[in-house]
Motif scaffolding. Structure first.
Motif, PDB file in Angstrom:
ATOM      1  N   ARG A 139     -13.369   0.029  30.862  1.00 54.98           N
ATOM      2  CA  ARG A 139     -13.232  -1.295  30.111  1.00 54.98           C
ATOM      3  C   ARG A 139     -11.956  -1.036  28.998  1.00 54.98           C
ATOM      4  O   ARG A 139     -11.144  -1.703  28.885  1.00 54.98           O
ATOM      5  N   GLN A 140     -12.117   0.250  28.270  1.00 52.82           N
ATOM      6  CA  GLN A 140     -11.059   0.295  27.190  1.00 52.82           C
ATOM      7  C   GLN A 140      -9.991   0.783  27.702  1.00 52.82           C
ATOM      8  O   GLN A 140      -8.657   0.484  27.406  1.00 52.82           O
ATOM      9  N   PHE A 142      -8.596  -0.508  30.692  1.00 52.11           N
ATOM     10  CA  PHE A 142      -8.133  -1.575  31.209  1.00 52.11           C
ATOM     11  C   PHE A 142      -7.516  -2.349  29.907  1.00 52.11           C
ATOM     12  O   PHE A 142      -6.611  -3.060  29.994  1.00 52.11           O
ATOM     13  N   GLN A 143      -8.370  -2.439  28.879  1.00 53.47           N
ATOM     14  CA  GLN A 143      -7.675  -3.198  27.628  1.00 53.47           C
ATOM     15  C   GLN A 143      -6.320  -2.680  27.144  1.00 53.47           C
ATOM     16  O   GLN A 143      -5.531  -3.161  26.811  1.00 53.47           O
ATOM     17  N   SER A 144      -6.431  -1.170  27.256  1.00 55.69           N
ATOM     18  CA  SER A 144      -5.318  -0.394  26.577  1.00 55.69           C
ATOM     19  C   SER A 144      -4.090  -0.529  27.474  1.00 55.69           C
ATOM     20  O   SER A 144      -2.857  -0.438  26.969  1.00 55.69           O
ATOM     21  N   GLY A 147      -4.928  -5.438  29.776  1.00 57.60           N
ATOM     22  CA  GLY A 147      -6.242  -6.313  30.097  1.00 57.60           C
ATOM     23  C   GLY A 147      -5.676  -7.595  31.108  1.00 57.60           C
ATOM     24  O   GLY A 147      -5.042  -7.338  32.254  1.00 57.60           O
ATOM     25  N   VAL A 148      -6.161  -8.654  30.732  1.00 59.90           N
ATOM     26  CA  VAL A 148      -5.792  -9.936  31.671  1.00 59.90           C
ATOM     27  C   VAL A 148      -4.340 -10.193  31.847  1.00 59.90           C
ATOM     28  O   VAL A 148      -4.148 -10.706  32.749  1.00 59.90           O
ATOM     29  N   ARG A 155      -4.846  -5.194  37.883  1.00 56.77           N
ATOM     30  CA  ARG A 155      -6.194  -5.861  37.299  1.00 56.77           C
ATOM     31  C   ARG A 155      -7.246  -5.580  38.093  1.00 56.77           C
ATOM     32  O   ARG A 155      -8.304  -4.924  37.906  1.00 56.77           O
ATOM     33  N   LEU A 159     -10.952  -3.999  37.698  1.00 60.63           N
ATOM     34  CA  LEU A 159     -12.124  -5.092  37.855  1.00 60.63           C
ATOM     35  C   LEU A 159     -13.101  -4.794  39.033  1.00 60.63           C
ATOM     36  O   LEU A 159     -14.299  -5.123  38.819  1.00 60.63           O
TER      37      LEU A 159
END
Length: 190
Positions: A139-140, A142-144, A147-148, A155, A159
């Motif tokens: 998740r970290q 992905f955000q860095s 993210g979306v 993505r 996911l």
């Protein structure tokens, strides 16, 4: 038809996406996208994979005079027609029929009676901790990476494993509850 490893499959994808890429470009992309989270790919395997793809005729190398920074002049790799055909074939096969699982975990599940319920519950609780950390790391990343706002295909690289880990967490938690209940019933009856 040549068999293709996961590393080779990934390399073909990245070269196709970039149109041309150096080994360094590929290594950066592997790091940025968190490919190491779900594929056994290190710097050495990138270069070994590139050599294998070249030997199979799926990529061609192009020398260039473009040089940035220190070090040797980079070699750029491009897909050949055969490489693009193989990539498309692998994409279709992987989306329609691939199903990889952690067979080692399945073997452990089958052997649980040999260690007893308490030891199994303790090991499964450690697995939940491991899964929680893995999920936090993905998740970290992905955000860095955005993210979306990331393109759909990128993505999904994040996911899908997040979804699988969440599902496994639920499975393991349920298994712990069932083992605990069986242990309580056994204690009540003895």
């Amino acid at each position: 038809m040549h068999p293709i490893s996961n590393v080779e499959f990934m390399l073909l994808q990245m070269i196709a996406e970039c149109r041309q890429a150096s080994g360094y470009d590929i290594k950066k992309l592997v790091d940025q996208r968190g490919y190491r989270e779900w594929a056994n790919i290190g710097t050495t395997s990138i270069y070994v994979g590139l050599r294998k793809l070249s030997d199979k005729g799926w990529i061609a190398s192009e020398e260039t005079d473009l040089k940035s920074g220190k070090g040797p002049i980079p070699t750029w790799f491009v897909l050949t027609e055969a490489g693009m055909a193989k990539l498309k074939d692998e994409i279709l096969n992987s989306l329609s029929s691939t199903r990889e699982r952690d067979n080692r975990f399945d073997l452990g599940l089958a052997a649980m009676p040999l260690i007893g319920k308490d030891a199994a519950i303790a090991a499964l609780r450690k697995r939940l901790d491991f899964l929680r950390e893995a999920l936090k790391d993905i998740r970290q990343k992905f955000q860095s990476q955005g993210g979306v706002r990331l393109p759909l295909n990128v993505r999904m690289l994040f996911l899908h494993p997040i979804s699988l880990i969440e599902s496994e967490q639920a499975f393991v938690a349920n298994l712990i509850n069932e083992l605990s209940e069986e242990a309580r019933q056994y204690d009540d009856n003895h």
